[in-house]
Design a protein around this motif. Structure first.
Motif, PDB file in Angstrom:
ATOM      1  N   ALA A  57      47.998 -48.661 -24.298  1.00 57.46           N
ATOM      2  CA  ALA A  57      47.765 -48.498 -23.008  1.00 57.46           C
ATOM      3  C   ALA A  57      49.170 -48.795 -22.275  1.00 57.46           C
ATOM      4  O   ALA A  57      49.424 -48.020 -21.256  1.00 57.46           O
ATOM      5  CB  ALA A  57      46.871 -49.258 -22.339  1.00 57.46           C
ATOM      6  N   SER A  58      49.780 -49.699 -22.622  1.00 58.47           N
ATOM      7  CA  SER A  58      51.211 -49.967 -21.857  1.00 58.47           C
ATOM      8  C   SER A  58      52.049 -50.661 -22.690  1.00 58.47           C
ATOM      9  O   SER A  58      51.691 -51.235 -23.785  1.00 58.47           O
ATOM     10  CB  SER A  58      50.759 -50.758 -20.701  1.00 58.47           C
ATOM     11  N   THR A  59      53.165 -50.907 -22.198  1.00 63.82           N
ATOM     12  CA  THR A  59      54.300 -51.731 -22.841  1.00 63.82           C
ATOM     13  C   THR A  59      54.446 -53.062 -22.361  1.00 63.82           C
ATOM     14  O   THR A  59      53.722 -53.292 -21.415  1.00 63.82           O
ATOM     15  CB  THR A  59      55.564 -51.097 -22.577  1.00 63.82           C
ATOM     16  N   PRO A  60      54.800 -53.839 -23.115  1.00 61.20           N
ATOM     17  CA  PRO A  60      55.064 -55.450 -22.525  1.00 61.20           C
ATOM     18  C   PRO A  60      55.630 -55.347 -21.173  1.00 61.20           C
ATOM     19  O   PRO A  60      54.768 -55.922 -20.303  1.00 61.20           O
ATOM     20  CB  PRO A  60      55.966 -56.063 -23.838  1.00 61.20           C
ATOM     21  N   ALA A  96      52.263 -55.629 -14.198  1.00 53.73           N
ATOM     22  CA  ALA A  96      50.892 -55.640 -13.721  1.00 53.73           C
ATOM     23  C   ALA A  96      50.611 -57.273 -13.432  1.00 53.73           C
ATOM     24  O   ALA A  96      50.056 -57.351 -12.309  1.00 53.73           O
ATOM     25  CB  ALA A  96      50.113 -54.794 -14.668  1.00 53.73           C
ATOM     26  N   ALA A  97      50.941 -58.117 -14.351  1.00 57.69           N
ATOM     27  CA  ALA A  97      50.554 -59.387 -13.919  1.00 57.69           C
ATOM     28  C   ALA A  97      51.384 -60.054 -12.797  1.00 57.69           C
ATOM     29  O   ALA A  97      50.963 -60.695 -12.018  1.00 57.69           O
ATOM     30  CB  ALA A  97      51.110 -60.369 -15.342  1.00 57.69           C
ATOM     31  N   ASN A  98      52.593 -59.500 -12.726  1.00 60.53           N
ATOM     32  CA  ASN A  98      53.521 -59.801 -11.455  1.00 60.53           C
ATOM     33  C   ASN A  98      52.998 -59.291 -10.208  1.00 60.53           C
ATOM     34  O   ASN A  98      52.694 -59.968  -9.093  1.00 60.53           O
ATOM     35  CB  ASN A  98      54.886 -59.343 -11.406  1.00 60.53           C
ATOM     36  N   LEU A 141      47.247 -60.445 -19.369  1.00 56.29           N
ATOM     37  CA  LEU A 141      48.225 -59.485 -19.342  1.00 56.29           C
ATOM     38  C   LEU A 141      49.532 -60.218 -19.890  1.00 56.29           C
ATOM     39  O   LEU A 141      50.222 -59.555 -20.740  1.00 56.29           O
ATOM     40  CB  LEU A 141      48.614 -58.865 -18.235  1.00 56.29           C
ATOM     41  N   VAL A 142      49.895 -61.377 -19.470  1.00 56.09           N
ATOM     42  CA  VAL A 142      51.109 -62.148 -19.935  1.00 56.09           C
ATOM     43  C   VAL A 142      51.015 -62.495 -21.459  1.00 56.09           C
ATOM     44  O   VAL A 142      52.030 -62.309 -22.183  1.00 56.09           O
ATOM     45  CB  VAL A 142      51.260 -63.221 -19.006  1.00 56.09           C
ATOM     46  N   SER A 143      49.981 -62.848 -21.784  1.00 50.77           N
ATOM     47  CA  SER A 143      49.599 -63.393 -23.236  1.00 50.77           C
ATOM     48  C   SER A 143      49.791 -62.012 -23.999  1.00 50.77           C
ATOM     49  O   SER A 143      50.316 -61.925 -25.105  1.00 50.77           O
ATOM     50  CB  SER A 143      48.240 -63.799 -23.526  1.00 50.77           C
ATOM     51  N   ALA A 144      49.251 -60.951 -23.786  1.00 49.11           N
ATOM     52  CA  ALA A 144      49.031 -59.566 -24.536  1.00 49.11           C
ATOM     53  C   ALA A 144      50.599 -59.140 -24.572  1.00 49.11           C
ATOM     54  O   ALA A 144      50.949 -58.833 -25.788  1.00 49.11           O
ATOM     55  CB  ALA A 144      48.433 -58.472 -23.710  1.00 49.11           C
ATOM     56  N   ALA A 145      51.306 -59.437 -23.566  1.00 47.14           N
ATOM     57  CA  ALA A 145      52.870 -58.731 -23.699  1.00 47.14           C
ATOM     58  C   ALA A 145      53.548 -59.706 -24.553  1.00 47.14           C
ATOM     59  O   ALA A 145      54.235 -59.163 -25.486  1.00 47.14           O
ATOM     60  CB  ALA A 145      53.332 -58.814 -22.230  1.00 47.14           C
ATOM     61  N   THR A 146      53.157 -61.058 -24.510  1.00 49.17           N
ATOM     62  CA  THR A 146      53.891 -61.950 -25.560  1.00 49.17           C
ATOM     63  C   THR A 146      53.649 -61.877 -26.695  1.00 49.17           C
ATOM     64  O   THR A 146      54.588 -61.685 -27.708  1.00 49.17           O
ATOM     65  CB  THR A 146      53.548 -63.331 -25.037  1.00 49.17           C
TER      66      THR A 146
END
Length: 130
Positions: free
Chosen positions: A29-32, A38-40, A102-107
């Motif tokens: 669905a999206s990049t990191p 989105a988290a921001n 969201l932050v965890s998924a990006a990491t």
């Protein structure tokens, strides 16, 4: 029937049918970076605005509860106020959970990419000499 290997997707007959929004893609669905953005947005816009909107009726509600004290209307207003506060608290908690996810998924995505790249590079190959 000829057989073939597809490395870039799932064969059409194996795809799960699910409704998707117009223009959406059935892949990641999206990049990191988009996940961090989105988290921001949750942190800087949604959470503060939700908290502010959730607190808005407090003063007027307190006055109304006081004015109708001893009446069934006062009891009803107090119940509504308590329910409202719980719903706002639940929504803020949910936003916080989504932000953390969201932050965890990006990491995780970035870490996994780096780890897989390092693993692949560590495999000796005669192709590396070309």
């Amino acid at each position: 029937m000829p057989t073939a290997t597809r490395l870039n997707g799932i064969p059409e007959e194996d795809r799960r049918i699910s409704p998707q929004a117009p223009g959406s893609r059935p892949d990641l669905a999206s990049t990191p970076a988009q996940k961090r953005a989105a988290a921001n947005t949750i942190s800087t816009e949604l959470q503060p605005n939700t908290k502010k909107a959730g607190n808005r009726p407090d003063e007027a509600m307190a006055k109304a509860i006081s004015a109708f004290s001893g009446w069934a209307t006062g009891t009803g207003l107090k119940t509504v106020d308590t329910t409202w506060e719980k719903q706002v608290k639940t929504l803020l908690g949910r936003l916080d959970s989504e932000k953390s996810a969201l932050v965890s998924a990006a990491t995780i995505l970035v870490t996994t990419d780096v780890d897989r790249g390092a693993s692949i590079k560590s495999i000796p190959s005669s192709l590396n000499s070309y």
